[in-house]
Design a protein around this motif. Structure first.
Motif, PDB file in Angstrom:
ATOM      1  N   GLY A  56       7.675  27.567  77.016  1.00 29.99           N
ATOM      2  CA  GLY A  56       8.821  27.733  76.311  1.00 29.99           C
ATOM      3  C   GLY A  56       9.660  26.684  76.835  1.00 29.99           C
ATOM      4  O   GLY A  56      11.069  26.455  76.606  1.00 29.99           O
ATOM      5  N   VAL A  57       9.162  25.510  77.750  1.00 31.89           N
ATOM      6  CA  VAL A  57       9.875  24.346  78.161  1.00 31.89           C
ATOM      7  C   VAL A  57      10.252  23.328  77.004  1.00 31.89           C
ATOM      8  O   VAL A  57      11.423  22.877  76.834  1.00 31.89           O
ATOM      9  CB  VAL A  57       9.057  23.490  79.074  1.00 31.89           C
ATOM     10  N   ILE A  58       9.458  23.340  75.892  1.00 37.15           N
ATOM     11  CA  ILE A  58       9.623  22.495  74.793  1.00 37.15           C
ATOM     12  C   ILE A  58       9.324  23.219  73.523  1.00 37.15           C
ATOM     13  O   ILE A  58       8.564  24.148  73.690  1.00 37.15           O
ATOM     14  CB  ILE A  58       8.894  20.905  74.681  1.00 37.15           C
ATOM     15  N   HIS A  59       9.972  22.732  72.486  1.00 37.53           N
ATOM     16  CA  HIS A  59       9.563  23.565  70.986  1.00 37.53           C
ATOM     17  C   HIS A  59       8.170  23.182  70.512  1.00 37.53           C
ATOM     18  O   HIS A  59       7.892  22.064  70.960  1.00 37.53           O
ATOM     19  CB  HIS A  59      10.644  23.189  70.010  1.00 37.53           C
ATOM     20  N   LYS A  60       7.829  24.016  70.020  1.00 34.23           N
ATOM     21  CA  LYS A  60       6.490  24.093  69.250  1.00 34.23           C
ATOM     22  C   LYS A  60       6.359  22.775  68.435  1.00 34.23           C
ATOM     23  O   LYS A  60       5.357  22.006  68.653  1.00 34.23           O
ATOM     24  CB  LYS A  60       6.171  25.426  68.340  1.00 34.23           C
ATOM     25  N   ASN A  61       7.333  22.597  67.601  1.00 39.95           N
ATOM     26  CA  ASN A  61       7.109  21.389  66.739  1.00 39.95           C
ATOM     27  C   ASN A  61       7.413  19.919  67.524  1.00 39.95           C
ATOM     28  O   ASN A  61       6.598  19.185  67.277  1.00 39.95           O
ATOM     29  CB  ASN A  61       8.173  21.452  65.733  1.00 39.95           C
ATOM     30  N   THR A  62       8.107  20.096  68.672  1.00 39.70           N
ATOM     31  CA  THR A  62       8.119  18.925  69.672  1.00 39.70           C
ATOM     32  C   THR A  62       6.830  18.558  70.120  1.00 39.70           C
ATOM     33  O   THR A  62       6.315  17.394  70.243  1.00 39.70           O
ATOM     34  CB  THR A  62       9.253  19.178  70.707  1.00 39.70           C
ATOM     35  N   GLY A  63       6.212  19.686  70.593  1.00 41.89           N
ATOM     36  CA  GLY A  63       4.834  19.476  71.378  1.00 41.89           C
ATOM     37  C   GLY A  63       3.837  18.890  70.335  1.00 41.89           C
ATOM     38  O   GLY A  63       3.124  18.095  70.553  1.00 41.89           O
ATOM     39  N   SER A  64       3.802  19.599  69.021  1.00 45.18           N
ATOM     40  CA  SER A  64       2.874  19.143  68.184  1.00 45.18           C
ATOM     41  C   SER A  64       3.141  17.450  67.742  1.00 45.18           C
ATOM     42  O   SER A  64       2.165  17.012  67.635  1.00 45.18           O
ATOM     43  CB  SER A  64       2.954  19.844  66.811  1.00 45.18           C
TER      44      SER A  64
ATOM     45  N   LYS B 173       4.467  15.344  69.542  1.00 45.41           N
ATOM     46  CA  LYS B 173       4.100  14.264  70.721  1.00 45.41           C
ATOM     47  C   LYS B 173       2.588  14.278  70.669  1.00 45.41           C
ATOM     48  O   LYS B 173       2.057  13.041  70.849  1.00 45.41           O
ATOM     49  CB  LYS B 173       4.427  14.917  72.066  1.00 45.41           C
ATOM     50  N   VAL B 174       1.838  15.433  70.529  1.00 45.31           N
ATOM     51  CA  VAL B 174       0.271  15.235  70.368  1.00 45.31           C
ATOM     52  C   VAL B 174      -0.322  14.423  69.544  1.00 45.31           C
ATOM     53  O   VAL B 174      -1.319  13.776  69.446  1.00 45.31           O
ATOM     54  CB  VAL B 174      -0.153  16.750  70.801  1.00 45.31           C
ATOM     55  N   SER B 175       0.434  14.708  68.145  1.00 42.71           N
ATOM     56  CA  SER B 175       0.102  13.962  67.176  1.00 42.71           C
ATOM     57  C   SER B 175       0.163  12.379  67.338  1.00 42.71           C
ATOM     58  O   SER B 175      -0.828  11.389  66.731  1.00 42.71           O
ATOM     59  CB  SER B 175       0.908  14.270  65.808  1.00 42.71           C
ATOM     60  N   ARG B 176       1.448  12.130  67.882  1.00 42.31           N
ATOM     61  CA  ARG B 176       1.600  10.666  68.206  1.00 42.31           C
ATOM     62  C   ARG B 176       0.521  10.057  69.083  1.00 42.31           C
ATOM     63  O   ARG B 176       0.044   8.773  69.066  1.00 42.31           O
ATOM     64  CB  ARG B 176       2.960  10.381  68.572  1.00 42.31           C
ATOM     65  N   LEU B 177       0.174  10.895  70.061  1.00 44.80           N
ATOM     66  CA  LEU B 177      -0.771  10.291  71.059  1.00 44.80           C
ATOM     67  C   LEU B 177      -1.995  10.188  70.455  1.00 44.80           C
ATOM     68  O   LEU B 177      -2.734   9.075  70.793  1.00 44.80           O
ATOM     69  CB  LEU B 177      -0.803  11.320  72.240  1.00 44.80           C
TER      70      LEU B 177
END
Length: 89
Positions: free
Chosen positions: A65-73, A75-79
């Motif tokens: 719950g530190v970052i939102h699910k969509n934010t995490g997705s 970031k990973v997508s851009r990486l």
């Protein structure tokens, strides 16, 4: 200002949670920075390893719950896109 025991306890809990979340966010940033360094260094094997570590850490932060699910997705997508672009070059 906190004026009853429940409010004082809530303040203590918030401070403790804030410290934990700060550490988790810092950990995520560290792994993202390591990925950046691997990509700019041009080492594809190191970038792949750093990507796996960063992806794992970002998703752990999402589950906590530190970052939102969509934010995490996002970031990973851009990486992943940067890793793919590096592999193609």
């Amino acid at each position: 200002m906190a004026n009853n025991p429940g409010a004082k306890k809530a303040i203590r809990k918030i401070e403790a949670r804030t410290e934990v979340n700060r550490n988790r966010r810092s950990r995520v940033r560290t792994f993202l920075r390591k990925f950046e360094e691997a990509v700019t260094g041009g080492d594809q094997a190191a970038a792949k390893t750093a990507f796996n570590d960063a992806q794992s850490e970002v998703m752990r932060a999402v589950s906590k719950g530190v970052i939102h699910k969509n934010t995490g997705s996002r970031k990973v997508s851009r990486l992943a896109a940067r890793l793919k672009k590096m592999a193609a070059a």
